[in-house]
Design an enzyme around this catalytic site. Structure first.
Site, PDB file in Angstrom:
ATOM      1  CG  ASP A 103      -8.146  -4.273   8.408  1.00 49.29           C
ATOM      2  OD1 ASP A 103      -8.201  -4.265   7.160  1.00 49.29           O
ATOM      3  OD2 ASP A 103      -8.248  -5.313   9.084  1.00 49.29           O
ATOM      4  CB  SER A 130       1.934  -5.671   5.591  1.00 53.06           C
ATOM      5  OG  SER A 130       1.266  -6.576   4.733  1.00 53.06           O
ATOM      6  CG  ASN A 140      -0.646  -5.219   2.426  1.00 54.45           C
ATOM      7  OD1 ASN A 140      -0.467  -4.203   3.102  1.00 54.45           O
ATOM      8  ND2 ASN A 140      -1.548  -6.134   2.785  1.00 54.45           N
TER       9      ASN A 140
HETATM   10  C1  FPP Z   1      -6.127  -2.492   4.848  1.00 57.82           C
HETATM   11  O1  FPP Z   1      -7.481  -2.486   4.440  1.00 57.82           O
HETATM   12  C2  FPP Z   1      -5.479  -1.322   4.299  1.00 57.82           C
HETATM   13  C3  FPP Z   1      -4.379  -1.325   3.515  1.00 57.82           C
HETATM   14  C4  FPP Z   1      -3.660  -2.546   3.125  1.00 57.82           C
HETATM   15  C5  FPP Z   1      -3.843  -0.088   2.967  1.00 57.82           C
HETATM   16  C6  FPP Z   1      -3.876   1.059   3.907  1.00 57.82           C
HETATM   17  C7  FPP Z   1      -3.587   2.303   3.180  1.00 57.82           C
HETATM   18  C8  FPP Z   1      -4.242   3.469   3.375  1.00 57.82           C
HETATM   19  C9  FPP Z   1      -5.280   3.661   4.388  1.00 57.82           C
HETATM   20  C10 FPP Z   1      -3.865   4.677   2.614  1.00 57.82           C
HETATM   21  C11 FPP Z   1      -2.474   5.052   2.971  1.00 57.82           C
HETATM   22  C12 FPP Z   1      -2.166   6.379   2.607  1.00 57.82           C
HETATM   23  C13 FPP Z   1      -0.929   6.806   2.352  1.00 57.82           C
HETATM   24  C14 FPP Z   1      -0.721   8.233   2.270  1.00 57.82           C
HETATM   25  C15 FPP Z   1       0.222   5.927   2.133  1.00 57.82           C
HETATM   26  P1  FPP Z   1      -7.996  -3.676   3.532  1.00 57.82           P
HETATM   27  O2  FPP Z   1      -7.827  -3.290   2.117  1.00 57.82           O
HETATM   28  O3  FPP Z   1      -7.308  -4.954   3.925  1.00 57.82           O
HETATM   29  O4  FPP Z   1      -9.505  -3.712   3.939  1.00 57.82           O
HETATM   30  P2  FPP Z   1     -10.426  -5.004   4.009  1.00 57.82           P
HETATM   31  O5  FPP Z   1      -9.889  -5.845   5.129  1.00 57.82           O
HETATM   32  O6  FPP Z   1     -11.763  -4.428   4.305  1.00 57.82           O
HETATM   33  O7  FPP Z   1     -10.347  -5.681   2.682  1.00 57.82           O
END
Ligand code: FPP
Length: 258
Positions: free
Chosen positions: A33, A78, A81
């Site tokens: 996250d 998820s 998402n």
């Molecule tokens: C949550 O951070 C993160 C995600 C929903 C996506 C996670 C994906 C990656 C780290 C890359 C994955 C890599 C591969 C190879 C599949 P957020 O966007 O909710 O952050 P925030 O809470 O600060 O907005």
């Protein structure tokens, strides 16, 4: 004089050496996250945070594999998402394509096997193809399993397992009296990770302290570590620190202290 890089490496080495190699968690699950906030802090589009997050996946996969972790489960997307803006969803769906195109040879050289849990049928075709190719190319690797939770939601997983059990009872493949925790677990997607179905350690980055529909059944006895670090800033050193916290806990599984 030591350069900053040398200082950082020696600090990282020290953190690593502080770990008890006999008590490395077999299964580590991570809620990655803070990508969006990492980018916003730098006045960059959110997707830059996801891109950097992907780079971190590469580094942390190698660090976990080198430590002897058996399963690393990463929450990459998820079932909730999909509610994000379409451009961000498209970008996230492209990341596995980019990641596997670039990183599969290195995964193979680290003997890492790729696995995916989640409803793949709803992913764009290009993502499905990238995932299937990576699974196929790494299927004979028998070191760490790199398990991506992709379009994964724990409640759906549990509901689907329950439906399958109901069908098996109806078809007389299973008797109601046989259903217990062990049998139930076999119907979950995490059965692919057997015998390491359940995480020993669950890490969530970015300071949020919630589970967000991740592995609800499987984390019944996991140790939870919440760290303030945003995922794009997460380093092997942070992983070692979080494993150290795990090693300092006293796991009792409902029993009493030995
Ligand atoms: C949550 O951070 C993160 C995600 C929903 C996506 C996670 C994906 C990656 C780290 C890359 C994955 C890599 C591969 C190879 C599949 P957020 O966007 O909710 O952050 P925030 O809470 O600060 O907005």
């Amino acid at each position: 004089m030591f350069s900053n890089k040398e200082k950082k490496n020696s600090q990282e080495q020290l953190e690593k050496e502080a770990l008890d190699p006999q008590r490395i968690p077999n299964h580590i699950a991570v809620i990655m996250d803070g990508n969006g906030r990492w980018a916003q802090k730098r006045h960059l589009p959110r997707v830059v945070g996801h891109k950097q997050g992907m780079e971190v996946v590469e580094v942390i996969t190698k660090a976990a594999s080198n430590l002897g972790v058996k399963v690393l489960t990463l929450y990459a997307f998820s079932t909730e998402n999909w509610k994000r803006p379409v451009d961000e969803v498209n970008y996230l769906m492209d990341l596995p394509v980019k990641f596997f195109n670039r990183f599969v040879p290195e995964l193979i050289s680290h003997n890492v096997q790729v696995n995916v849990m989640g409803d793949e049928s709803k992913l764009p075709k290009k993502t499905q193809v990238a995932v299937h190719n990576a699974i196929e190319q790494t299927k004979s690797c028998d070191g760490m399993i790199l398990n991506f939770a992709l379009n994964y939601g724990s409640r759906t997983e549990i509901v689907e397992a329950t439906k399958k059990i109901a069908r098996d009872v109806k078809d007389e493949q299973l008797d109601e009296s046989q259903i217990n925790d062990e049998i139930f677990a076999k119907y979950l997607m995490s059965e692919q990770l057997h015998p390491y179905n359940d995480p020993d350690l669950l890490i969530r980055t970015s300071g949020e302290q919630r589970i967000s529909n991740f592995l609800l059944w499987q984390i019944a006895y996991s140790e939870l570590v919440f760290t303030e670090v945003y995922w794009p800033d997460y380093k092997p050193q942070n992983l070692y620190e979080d494993i150290l916290k795990f090693q300092q806990r006293n796991r009792r599984f409902g029993g009493i202290k030995a």
